[in-house]
Scaffold this active site. Structure first.
Site, PDB file in Angstrom:
ATOM      1  N   ASN A 167     -14.407 -36.981 140.004  1.00  0.00           N
ATOM      2  CA  ASN A 167     -15.590 -36.358 140.617  1.00  0.00           C
ATOM      3  C   ASN A 167     -15.297 -34.865 140.700  1.00  0.00           C
ATOM      4  O   ASN A 167     -14.540 -34.425 141.555  1.00  0.00           O
ATOM      5  CB  ASN A 167     -15.819 -36.943 142.015  1.00  0.00           C
ATOM      6  CG  ASN A 167     -16.916 -36.188 142.766  1.00  0.00           C
ATOM      7  OD1 ASN A 167     -17.716 -35.482 142.151  1.00  0.00           O
ATOM      8  ND2 ASN A 167     -16.945 -36.339 144.081  1.00  0.00           N
ATOM      9  N   TRP A 168     -15.919 -34.119 139.801  1.00  0.00           N
ATOM     10  CA  TRP A 168     -15.615 -32.680 139.742  1.00  0.00           C
ATOM     11  C   TRP A 168     -16.390 -31.867 140.773  1.00  0.00           C
ATOM     12  O   TRP A 168     -16.191 -30.661 140.879  1.00  0.00           O
ATOM     13  CB  TRP A 168     -15.900 -32.145 138.334  1.00  0.00           C
ATOM     14  CG  TRP A 168     -14.864 -32.539 137.325  1.00  0.00           C
ATOM     15  CD1 TRP A 168     -13.684 -33.186 137.567  1.00  0.00           C
ATOM     16  CD2 TRP A 168     -14.903 -32.292 135.915  1.00  0.00           C
ATOM     17  NE1 TRP A 168     -12.982 -33.362 136.407  1.00  0.00           N
ATOM     18  CE2 TRP A 168     -13.715 -32.815 135.370  1.00  0.00           C
ATOM     19  CE3 TRP A 168     -15.825 -31.697 135.067  1.00  0.00           C
ATOM     20  CZ2 TRP A 168     -13.423 -32.757 134.008  1.00  0.00           C
ATOM     21  CZ3 TRP A 168     -15.544 -31.631 133.714  1.00  0.00           C
ATOM     22  CH2 TRP A 168     -14.355 -32.149 133.191  1.00  0.00           C
ATOM     23  N   LYS A 169     -17.324 -32.504 141.455  1.00  0.00           N
ATOM     24  CA  LYS A 169     -18.144 -31.785 142.445  1.00  0.00           C
ATOM     25  C   LYS A 169     -18.773 -30.555 141.790  1.00  0.00           C
ATOM     26  O   LYS A 169     -19.143 -30.608 140.626  1.00  0.00           O
ATOM     27  CB  LYS A 169     -17.295 -31.425 143.666  1.00  0.00           C
ATOM     28  CG  LYS A 169     -16.502 -32.622 144.185  1.00  0.00           C
ATOM     29  CD  LYS A 169     -15.857 -32.372 145.496  1.00  0.00           C
ATOM     30  CE  LYS A 169     -14.997 -33.560 145.866  1.00  0.00           C
ATOM     31  NZ  LYS A 169     -14.528 -33.526 147.218  1.00  0.00           N
ATOM     32  N   SER A 188      -7.646 -37.613 148.383  1.00  0.00           N
ATOM     33  CA  SER A 188      -6.362 -36.986 148.063  1.00  0.00           C
ATOM     34  C   SER A 188      -5.455 -37.879 147.219  1.00  0.00           C
ATOM     35  O   SER A 188      -4.232 -37.907 147.423  1.00  0.00           O
ATOM     36  CB  SER A 188      -5.652 -36.534 149.347  1.00  0.00           C
ATOM     37  OG  SER A 188      -6.451 -35.572 150.027  1.00  0.00           O
ATOM     38  N   GLU A 198     -13.847 -44.100 150.682  1.00  0.00           N
ATOM     39  CA  GLU A 198     -13.273 -42.765 150.832  1.00  0.00           C
ATOM     40  C   GLU A 198     -13.307 -42.345 152.294  1.00  0.00           C
ATOM     41  O   GLU A 198     -14.359 -41.903 152.791  1.00  0.00           O
ATOM     42  CB  GLU A 198     -14.070 -41.751 150.022  1.00  0.00           C
ATOM     43  CG  GLU A 198     -14.131 -42.058 148.548  1.00  0.00           C
ATOM     44  CD  GLU A 198     -14.437 -40.803 147.742  1.00  0.00           C
ATOM     45  OE1 GLU A 198     -13.613 -40.428 146.915  1.00  0.00           O
ATOM     46  OE2 GLU A 198     -15.491 -40.187 147.976  1.00  0.00           O
ATOM     47  N   HIS A 255     -21.877 -40.215 148.112  1.00  0.00           N
ATOM     48  CA  HIS A 255     -20.617 -39.527 148.430  1.00  0.00           C
ATOM     49  C   HIS A 255     -20.729 -38.946 149.838  1.00  0.00           C
ATOM     50  O   HIS A 255     -21.812 -38.527 150.256  1.00  0.00           O
ATOM     51  CB  HIS A 255     -20.355 -38.422 147.403  1.00  0.00           C
ATOM     52  CG  HIS A 255     -18.996 -37.831 147.524  1.00  0.00           C
ATOM     53  ND1 HIS A 255     -18.697 -36.876 148.467  1.00  0.00           N
ATOM     54  CD2 HIS A 255     -17.840 -38.073 146.858  1.00  0.00           C
ATOM     55  CE1 HIS A 255     -17.411 -36.548 148.360  1.00  0.00           C
ATOM     56  NE2 HIS A 255     -16.872 -37.267 147.387  1.00  0.00           N
ATOM     57  N   GLY A 314     -11.058 -36.288 143.322  1.00  0.00           N
ATOM     58  CA  GLY A 314     -11.658 -34.964 143.327  1.00  0.00           C
ATOM     59  C   GLY A 314     -10.673 -33.947 142.777  1.00  0.00           C
ATOM     60  O   GLY A 314     -10.521 -33.778 141.561  1.00  0.00           O
ATOM     61  N   GLY A 315      -9.975 -33.262 143.660  1.00  0.00           N
ATOM     62  CA  GLY A 315      -9.111 -32.135 143.297  1.00  0.00           C
ATOM     63  C   GLY A 315      -8.162 -32.405 142.142  1.00  0.00           C
ATOM     64  O   GLY A 315      -8.052 -31.591 141.209  1.00  0.00           O
ATOM     65  N   GLU A 337     -20.039 -36.178 150.988  1.00  0.00           N
ATOM     66  CA  GLU A 337     -20.615 -34.823 151.028  1.00  0.00           C
ATOM     67  C   GLU A 337     -22.142 -34.886 150.936  1.00  0.00           C
ATOM     68  O   GLU A 337     -22.846 -34.081 151.533  1.00  0.00           O
ATOM     69  CB  GLU A 337     -19.997 -33.963 149.909  1.00  0.00           C
ATOM     70  CG  GLU A 337     -18.553 -33.601 150.245  1.00  0.00           C
ATOM     71  CD  GLU A 337     -17.655 -33.380 149.048  1.00  0.00           C
ATOM     72  OE1 GLU A 337     -18.148 -33.176 147.924  1.00  0.00           O
ATOM     73  OE2 GLU A 337     -16.423 -33.427 149.250  1.00  0.00           O
ATOM     74  N   GLY A 376     -10.078 -34.183 150.175  1.00  0.00           N
ATOM     75  CA  GLY A 376      -9.794 -32.758 150.000  1.00  0.00           C
ATOM     76  C   GLY A 376      -8.882 -32.172 151.057  1.00  0.00           C
ATOM     77  O   GLY A 376      -8.735 -30.957 151.154  1.00  0.00           O
TER      78      GLY A 376
HETATM   79  C1  PEP Z   1     -13.753 -36.999 146.346  1.00  0.00           C
HETATM   80  O1  PEP Z   1     -14.367 -35.960 146.340  1.00  0.00           O
HETATM   81  O2  PEP Z   1     -14.366 -38.037 146.115  1.00  0.00           O
HETATM   82  C2  PEP Z   1     -12.323 -36.961 146.627  1.00  0.00           C
HETATM   83  C3  PEP Z   1     -11.716 -38.078 146.849  1.00  0.00           C
HETATM   84  O3  PEP Z   1     -11.721 -35.713 146.640  1.00  0.00           O
HETATM   85  P1  PEP Z   1     -10.133 -35.431 146.714  1.00  0.00           P
HETATM   86  O4  PEP Z   1      -9.481 -36.306 145.691  1.00  0.00           O
HETATM   87  O5  PEP Z   1     -10.018 -33.974 146.412  1.00  0.00           O
HETATM   88  O6  PEP Z   1      -9.695 -35.783 148.100  1.00  0.00           O
END
Ligand code: PEP
Length: 251
Positions: free
Chosen positions: A9-11, A211, A166, A94, A232-233, A96, A172
């Site tokens: 998930n590149w956001k 994470s 999540e 998600h 994500g990251g 967010e 993040g």
């Molecule tokens: C996400 O945005 O779905 C996520 C899990 O981000 P991260 O891996 O950066 O915590």
């Protein structure tokens, strides 16, 4: 046997040029991987990533959709438009989207059904806040989100569904849930799915997100109800996402 599914998930990161550079570096690193691989870039990079992924086993995904097929919804994108670009999956609900854009379980359920109707598999996200966890309500909150976000989802389409657990406090932040804690919630999610889908729940893949990194992916994936990750990251760099995809390589 549930095939692991690793989704990036590149956001709101990477435009067209960066996406192309990523694909060029990433695809050679993951040929022959046993896990299913999915990448969700921003909407503006979907078309170019679709071309870059052609002929590979990596699936294209969007990060969101509107539930309606078309109409006066300025700035929105429909499942048909995503289908036309070749999206096989789309993330919905998600945290967010839920916290920053006010999406409810009802909104998420409508989006999941609209996607399914167009032949796109929804990745439905759920997860508790830090306050929910600290007040001992994590399992209850997540079970309620699963039920609400999947209301009306046809039982005979269970195998087209992916759920992502999540915990919001782990997204993040660098704070990953321990494998045991994640498994406890994944098992509660499976139970809620069994309530909704009966024995079909055994075939539904439940991803962990929060994470996930190359150095914690294997221990999370070793848990019986963790069937993949939403990343994500660590999915923004080809090497780290590829290392997560290869969690089972023993490296
Ligand atoms: C996400 O945005 O779905 C996520 C899990 O981000 P991260 O891996 O950066 O915590």
């Amino acid at each position: 046997m549930r095939r692991p599914i690793m989704a990036a998930n590149w956001k709101m990161n990477k435009g067209v040029a960066e996406t192309s550079a990523f694909a060029e570096a990433f695809l050679p690193l993951v040929s022959g991987a046993s896990a299913e691989i999915v990448i969700a870039p921003p909407f503006t990079a979907l078309a170019s990533l679709a071309s870059a992924l052609a002929g590979s086993a990596v699936a294209l995904a969007a990060q969101n959709t509107h539930a309606e097929a078309s109409g006066a919804f300025t700035g929105e994108i429909s499942p048909d438009m995503l289908k036309e670009l070749g999206c096989r999956y789309t993330i919905v609900g998600h945290s967010e989207r839920r916290t920053l854009f006010g999406e409810s379980d009802e909104d998420v359920a409508a989006k999941a059904l609209a996607l399914l109707d167009r032949g796109i598999r929804p990745i439905v996200c759920v997860g508790e806040s830090l306050a929910d966890r600290e007040s001992g309500k994590a399992l209850e909150v997540v079970a309620r989100q699963v039920q609400g976000s999947l209301a009306g989802f046809p039982t005979d389409r269970a195998s087209d569904l992916v759920v992502a657990y999540e915990p919001i406090w782990a997204i993040g932040t660098g704070k990953t849930a321990t494998p045991e804690l994640a498994q406890e919630v994944h098992s509660a999610v499976r139970e809620a799915l069994t309530g909704a889908f009966g024995s079909g729940a055994e075939g539904i893949r439940i991803q962990y997100g929060g994470s996930v990194k190359p150095d914690n992916a294997a221990e999370l994936m070793a848990q019986p109800d963790i069937d993949g990750a939403l990343i994500g990251g660590a999915s923004l760099a080809p090497e780290s996402f590829a290392a997560i995809v290869h969690f089972d390589s023993g490296a």
